[in-house]
Design a protein around this motif. Structure first.
Motif, PDB file in Angstrom:
ATOM      1  N   UNK A  29      13.156  -3.638 -12.276  1.00 27.11           N
ATOM      2  CA  UNK A  29      12.571  -3.405 -10.956  1.00 27.11           C
ATOM      3  C   UNK A  29      13.607  -3.038  -9.899  1.00 27.11           C
ATOM      4  N   UNK A  30      14.751  -3.730  -9.897  1.00 24.13           N
ATOM      5  CA  UNK A  30      15.780  -3.489  -8.894  1.00 24.13           C
ATOM      6  C   UNK A  30      15.235  -3.583  -7.473  1.00 24.13           C
ATOM      7  N   UNK A  31      14.235  -4.433  -7.283  1.00 20.01           N
ATOM      8  CA  UNK A  31      13.604  -4.591  -5.964  1.00 20.01           C
ATOM      9  C   UNK A  31      13.986  -5.896  -5.281  1.00 20.01           C
TER      10      UNK A  31
ATOM     11  N   UNK B  73      16.248 -18.313  -8.744  1.00 18.11           N
ATOM     12  CA  UNK B  73      16.268 -16.873  -8.508  1.00 18.11           C
ATOM     13  C   UNK B  73      14.898 -16.321  -8.149  1.00 18.11           C
ATOM     14  N   UNK B  74      14.954 -15.196  -7.492  1.00 17.61           N
ATOM     15  CA  UNK B  74      13.741 -14.479  -7.111  1.00 17.61           C
ATOM     16  C   UNK B  74      13.400 -13.425  -8.158  1.00 17.61           C
ATOM     17  N   UNK B  75      12.131 -13.380  -8.574  1.00 16.95           N
ATOM     18  CA  UNK B  75      11.613 -12.286  -9.387  1.00 16.95           C
ATOM     19  C   UNK B  75      10.736 -11.438  -8.464  1.00 16.95           C
ATOM     20  N   UNK B  76      11.002 -10.147  -8.409  1.00 20.34           N
ATOM     21  CA  UNK B  76      10.301  -9.309  -7.438  1.00 20.34           C
ATOM     22  C   UNK B  76      10.037  -7.926  -8.017  1.00 20.34           C
ATOM     23  N   UNK B  77       8.825  -7.406  -7.712  1.00 22.78           N
ATOM     24  CA  UNK B  77       8.442  -6.074  -8.137  1.00 22.78           C
ATOM     25  C   UNK B  77       7.639  -5.425  -7.025  1.00 22.78           C
ATOM     26  N   UNK B  78       8.031  -4.215  -6.694  1.00 21.83           N
ATOM     27  CA  UNK B  78       7.402  -3.516  -5.573  1.00 21.83           C
ATOM     28  C   UNK B  78       6.814  -2.190  -6.042  1.00 21.83           C
ATOM     29  N   UNK B  79       5.573  -1.926  -5.583  1.00 18.70           N
ATOM     30  CA  UNK B  79       4.901  -0.658  -5.850  1.00 18.70           C
ATOM     31  C   UNK B  79       4.416  -0.078  -4.524  1.00 18.70           C
TER      32      UNK B  79
ATOM     33  N   UNK C  75       5.164  -7.967  -5.304  1.00 16.78           N
ATOM     34  CA  UNK C  75       4.788  -9.258  -5.837  1.00 16.78           C
ATOM     35  C   UNK C  75       6.043 -10.042  -6.166  1.00 16.78           C
ATOM     36  N   UNK C  76       5.996 -11.353  -5.948  1.00 16.92           N
ATOM     37  CA  UNK C  76       7.172 -12.201  -6.123  1.00 16.92           C
ATOM     38  C   UNK C  76       6.838 -13.428  -6.962  1.00 16.92           C
ATOM     39  N   UNK C  77       7.855 -13.940  -7.631  1.00 17.36           N
ATOM     40  CA  UNK C  77       7.757 -15.200  -8.350  1.00 17.36           C
ATOM     41  C   UNK C  77       9.122 -15.852  -8.319  1.00 17.36           C
ATOM     42  N   UNK C  78       9.183 -17.116  -8.738  1.00 14.04           N
ATOM     43  CA  UNK C  78      10.438 -17.865  -8.740  1.00 14.04           C
ATOM     44  C   UNK C  78      10.864 -18.176 -10.162  1.00 14.04           C
TER      45      UNK C  78
ATOM     46  N   UNK D 107      -2.892  -8.813 -15.236  1.00 11.33           N
ATOM     47  CA  UNK D 107      -3.873  -7.763 -14.976  1.00 11.33           C
ATOM     48  C   UNK D 107      -3.966  -7.409 -13.506  1.00 11.33           C
ATOM     49  N   UNK D 108      -3.672  -8.332 -12.610  1.00 12.46           N
ATOM     50  CA  UNK D 108      -3.745  -8.076 -11.169  1.00 12.46           C
ATOM     51  C   UNK D 108      -2.417  -7.603 -10.585  1.00 12.46           C
ATOM     52  N   UNK D 109      -1.384  -7.478 -11.409  1.00 16.36           N
ATOM     53  CA  UNK D 109      -0.084  -7.013 -10.947  1.00 16.36           C
ATOM     54  C   UNK D 109       0.857  -8.103 -10.497  1.00 16.36           C
ATOM     55  N   UNK D 110       0.478  -9.369 -10.645  1.00 17.48           N
ATOM     56  CA  UNK D 110       1.356 -10.482 -10.306  1.00 17.48           C
ATOM     57  C   UNK D 110       2.311 -10.780 -11.466  1.00 17.48           C
ATOM     58  N   UNK D 111       3.415 -11.440 -11.135  1.00 19.14           N
ATOM     59  CA  UNK D 111       4.427 -11.748 -12.149  1.00 19.14           C
ATOM     60  C   UNK D 111       4.160 -13.109 -12.763  1.00 19.14           C
ATOM     61  N   UNK D 112       4.086 -13.138 -14.096  1.00 22.30           N
ATOM     62  CA  UNK D 112       3.991 -14.394 -14.835  1.00 22.30           C
ATOM     63  C   UNK D 112       5.351 -14.673 -15.464  1.00 22.30           C
ATOM     64  N   UNK D 113       6.103 -15.654 -14.893  1.00 26.45           N
ATOM     65  CA  UNK D 113       7.435 -15.988 -15.412  1.00 26.45           C
ATOM     66  C   UNK D 113       7.311 -16.675 -16.767  1.00 26.45           C
TER      67      UNK D 113
END
Length: 460
Positions: A277-279, A305-311, A316-319, A363-369
């Motif tokens: 992602x590099x976001x 750490x932050x997990x992040x993806x941008x469209x 959307x973010x997760x930890x 399915x909704x575009x959220x991140x599942x760690x």
């Protein structure tokens, strides 16, 4: 000082001796042949002229001798060791000594030359040509469900490396250090058809000032000091935290804190190609505590750490978080044990050459760690000062929600290793390692690897 007369001096001395002999011979002959006064006066005049010439010759010889004594000594003749094969004197590599900048600075360098031969058998298909799995034990490259078996022999010297370090202690007692290290462990521009040329790559590049460090080096979440001596550059791959990246680090006694380069690796919903992602806009944060004793050490580290993806539709973010414990201990003079255990969620890229992603998009575009437990244990035994062996076992197990990830994602990996290393002389290692590895995916399918990884290494 011995002064050798030149050729002209020898000639002049000969002429002087001849003149004296001639005068002695001529005088009595003149007296015998003529008694007249005029003839005697003529002979005497001739003798006076010859004596004057002799005096002039002696004065010239004295002047030349004085000049030779005052002149500087001639340059010494080159010895045979200083002559090259063409008979010409070798020129100096440099005209002046390398002097590091700064008072009290010291310059050092080191590295090693390493030649490797890797023989691999994979019953469930062939490892892709020019992939990392051909040169290293990379669990993600173990084929599953392929047609036929793969048997390959690969050789390389591209893991040879070198480094330069400059240490400086200022007049105020401040300690400053700069370090840079490179190897050739990339396939960029490489080939096996003719030249086997590989592009240099950056491994470490950092500067430290007292307790501070800035630049690229091992992640503070990693403990490279407990890794067993292995045939591959990285032995227990799936069970080891392994990341080099840019960071800002602070050390205080046994405590080390850092903020490090963030990067999120994601899997798409129900599987497919990974997404880098590099976001991220918040660095990964780590802390480590190390206790050392006379027989070994123990360390524990944590990461958040932050997990992040941008469209285009938004972000959307997760930890992500994790804990890693590692240590090693000597058991007498010949034996030692070492190991590491790591657990967490959203830390996939920190383990096993990113064996699994940090998380998966639902399915909704959220991140599942994704959760993971990984580790290794090893034993080292010295048979003699020149012969030693290492045996170690490594594993990783992932907690995947298959409704999100699909069934093609890695479920687990494990490997067993045993090597024998001989050092015939100082700084030279000759070794060979037997490797068995297994990768399983969520569908239940799996693949295996059998390998002999041999190497010759000279450290300098």
């Amino acid at each position: 000082m011995n002064i050798k007369p030149v050729r002209t001096q020898g000639l002049r001395r000969q002429r002087l001796a001849l003149a004296v002999l001639s005068s002695l011979a001529v005088a009595p002959m003149a007296h015998a042949q003529s008694n007249t006064e005029a003839e005697l006066r003529a002979r005497m005049s001739q003798m006076e002229t010859m004596m004057q010439e002799m005096k002039t010759e002696l004065d010239a010889l004295k002047a030349e001798k004085a000049a030779a004594v005052a002149a500087p000594a001639p340059a010494p003749t080159a010895t045979a060791a200083q002559l090259d094969g063409m008979g010409k004197s070798k020129s100096s590599i440099q005209s002046t000594t390398i002097v590091p900048k700064g008072d009290g600075a010291t310059f050092s360098y080191g590295g090693f030359v390493r030649a490797e031969a890797i023989y691999t058998k994979t019953p469930d298909g062939e490892i892709a040509e020019n992939s990392l799995g051909r040169r290293q034990y990379a669990p993600s490259s173990i084929p599953i469900g392929g047609d036929g078996e793969g048997i390959d022999l690969n050789t390389t010297a591209q893991h040879s490396r070198f480094w330069f370090t400059l240490d400086n202690t200022t007049a105020n007692g401040d300690k400053v250090k700069g370090h840079i290290e490179m190897d050739f462990g990339t396939d960029l521009n490489g080939n096996q058809s003719s030249t086997n040329s590989y592009t240099p790559r950056l491994r470490h590049a950092y500067v430290s000032w007292n307790n501070w460090l800035a630049g690229q080096t091992w992640s503070n979440f990693q403990d490279p000091s407990v890794l067993p001596e292995a045939g591959p550059i990285l032995g227990p791959t799936e069970g080891t935290v392994f990341v080099r990246q840019v960071q800002l680090r602070y050390t205080r006694g046994p405590w080390v804190f850092s903020i490090e380069n963030p990067e999120t690796i994601l899997g798409p919903y129900q599987g497919g190609s990974r997404i880098s992602s590099d976001d991220n806009n918040i660095p990964d944060v780590t802390a480590r505590y190390t206790a050392k004793g006379s027989d070994g050490q123990f360390s524990v580290a944590g990461i958040v750490r932050q997990l992040r993806y941008q469209t285009l539709a938004g972000s959307t973010n997760a930890t992500g978080y994790g804990v890693s414990a590692s240590g090693k201990m000597a058991l007498g003079k010949r034996d030692a044990i070492m190991g590491m255990l790591t657990a967490g969620k959203g830390i996939g890229r920190y383990l096993g050459y990113s064996l699994n992603p940090d998380g998966t998009l639902d399915a909704s575009g959220d991140i599942d760690a994704q959760g993971v437990v990984a580790g290794f244990v090893g034993w080292r035994h010295g048979f003699s000062p020149k012969l030693r062996s290492n045996v170690y076992y490594s594993m990783a197990s992932y907690d995947n929600d298959v409704d999100i990830t699909g069934l093609a994602i890695n479920k687990s990996s494990r490997s067993a290793h045993a090597n024998l290393i001989y050092s015939p002389v100082s700084n030279v290692d000759i070794g060979s390692e037997l490797i068995w590895g297994r990768r399983e995916i969520e569908s239940g399918d799996s693949g295996e690897l059998y390998r002999i990884h041999s190497f010759v290494k000279y450290s300098f």
